[in-house]
Design a protein around this motif. Structure first.
Motif, PDB file in Angstrom:
ATOM      1  N   ALA A  51      54.560  12.110 -76.732  1.00 26.09           N
ATOM      2  CA  ALA A  51      55.956  11.856 -76.407  1.00 26.09           C
ATOM      3  C   ALA A  51      55.061  10.001 -76.382  1.00 26.09           C
ATOM      4  N   LEU A  52      53.443   9.480 -75.994  1.00 22.79           N
ATOM      5  CA  LEU A  52      52.852   8.379 -76.091  1.00 22.79           C
ATOM      6  C   LEU A  52      52.997   8.509 -77.369  1.00 22.79           C
ATOM      7  N   VAL A  53      52.700   8.713 -78.273  1.00 25.66           N
ATOM      8  CA  VAL A  53      52.546   8.474 -79.546  1.00 25.66           C
ATOM      9  C   VAL A  53      54.313   8.261 -80.166  1.00 25.66           C
ATOM     10  N   ALA A  54      54.848   9.106 -80.079  1.00 27.88           N
ATOM     11  CA  ALA A  54      56.281   8.230 -80.505  1.00 27.88           C
ATOM     12  C   ALA A  54      56.976   7.811 -79.372  1.00 27.88           C
ATOM     13  N   LEU A  55      56.705   7.082 -78.629  1.00 28.23           N
ATOM     14  CA  LEU A  55      56.545   5.710 -77.884  1.00 28.23           C
ATOM     15  C   LEU A  55      55.888   4.864 -78.572  1.00 28.23           C
ATOM     16  N   LEU A  56      55.188   4.563 -78.417  1.00 25.97           N
ATOM     17  CA  LEU A  56      54.363   3.283 -79.531  1.00 25.97           C
ATOM     18  C   LEU A  56      54.660   3.162 -80.518  1.00 25.97           C
ATOM     19  N   ALA A  57      54.677   4.443 -81.745  1.00 20.38           N
ATOM     20  CA  ALA A  57      55.346   3.896 -82.963  1.00 20.38           C
ATOM     21  C   ALA A  57      56.741   3.673 -82.981  1.00 20.38           C
ATOM     22  N   GLN A  58      57.785   3.948 -82.073  1.00 25.15           N
ATOM     23  CA  GLN A  58      59.150   3.998 -81.971  1.00 25.15           C
ATOM     24  C   GLN A  58      59.564   2.048 -81.482  1.00 25.15           C
ATOM     25  N   GLU A  59      57.984   1.876 -80.533  1.00 33.31           N
ATOM     26  CA  GLU A  59      58.232   0.321 -81.061  1.00 33.31           C
ATOM     27  C   GLU A  59      57.636  -0.741 -81.829  1.00 33.31           C
ATOM     28  N   LEU A  60      56.667   0.235 -82.584  1.00 37.90           N
ATOM     29  CA  LEU A  60      56.076  -0.643 -83.823  1.00 37.90           C
ATOM     30  C   LEU A  60      57.310  -1.031 -84.764  1.00 37.90           C
ATOM     31  N   LEU A  61      58.301   0.714 -85.341  1.00 40.12           N
ATOM     32  CA  LEU A  61      59.385   0.464 -85.639  1.00 40.12           C
ATOM     33  C   LEU A  61      60.754  -0.835 -85.799  1.00 40.12           C
ATOM     34  N   ALA A  62      61.255  -0.013 -84.244  1.00 39.14           N
ATOM     35  CA  ALA A  62      62.065  -1.457 -83.751  1.00 39.14           C
ATOM     36  C   ALA A  62      61.141  -2.781 -83.744  1.00 39.14           C
ATOM     37  N   ASP A  63      60.294  -3.289 -83.648  1.00 35.89           N
ATOM     38  CA  ASP A  63      59.564  -4.535 -83.233  1.00 35.89           C
ATOM     39  C   ASP A  63      59.994  -5.198 -84.564  1.00 35.89           C
ATOM     40  N   ALA A  64      59.622  -4.147 -85.777  1.00 35.90           N
ATOM     41  CA  ALA A  64      59.766  -4.747 -87.267  1.00 35.90           C
ATOM     42  C   ALA A  64      60.790  -4.499 -87.530  1.00 35.90           C
ATOM     43  N   GLY A  65      62.021  -4.068 -86.910  1.00 29.09           N
ATOM     44  CA  GLY A  65      63.624  -4.218 -87.347  1.00 29.09           C
ATOM     45  C   GLY A  65      64.038  -2.868 -88.318  1.00 29.09           C
ATOM     46  N   PHE A  66      63.825  -1.748 -87.214  1.00 29.83           N
ATOM     47  CA  PHE A  66      64.120  -0.898 -87.480  1.00 29.83           C
ATOM     48  C   PHE A  66      64.619  -0.118 -86.380  1.00 29.83           C
ATOM     49  N   ALA A  67      66.182   0.452 -86.441  1.00 27.95           N
ATOM     50  CA  ALA A  67      67.525   1.079 -85.409  1.00 27.95           C
ATOM     51  C   ALA A  67      66.753   1.990 -85.545  1.00 27.95           C
TER      52      ALA A  67
END
Length: 95
Positions: A51-67
């Motif tokens: 869950a923590l890694v998922a949250l971190l990766a999700q933030e990175l992807l969203a910040d980069a411009g991905f849905a």
């Protein structure tokens, strides 16, 4: 490149995106305002059971411009890929 480290864990997540002409043109034509998340580069499928890694990766992807579509198991990831509207630009899968 964007990266984040999880404190007190042995997980490190880095997001590297090619800076080719197509990406540069895509970013120029779909300008992403600072703080705008999940727009511009398409859809990303993230398959991660921690869950923590998922949250971190999700933030990175969203910040980069991905849905971001998140799946916590391989089976859920395969289901997401099989969905009729599945048109992912990127898939990030935990090994």
């Amino acid at each position: 490149m964007r990266s984040r480290r999880l404190p007190a864990r042995s997980a490190f997540v880095a997001l590297l995106l090619a800076a080719g002409p197509a990406l540069a043109q895509s970013r120029a034509s779909t300008a992403i305002a600072p703080g705008t998340r999940g727009h511009g580069l398409g859809k990303a499928l993230l398959v991660e059971d921690d869950a923590l890694v998922a949250l971190l990766a999700q933030e990175l992807l969203a910040d980069a411009g991905f849905a971001v579509t998140l799946a916590s198991t391989g089976k859920a990831g395969v289901s997401a890929l099989a969905a009729p509207d599945a048109r992912f630009t990127l898939a990030m899968v935990d090994m």
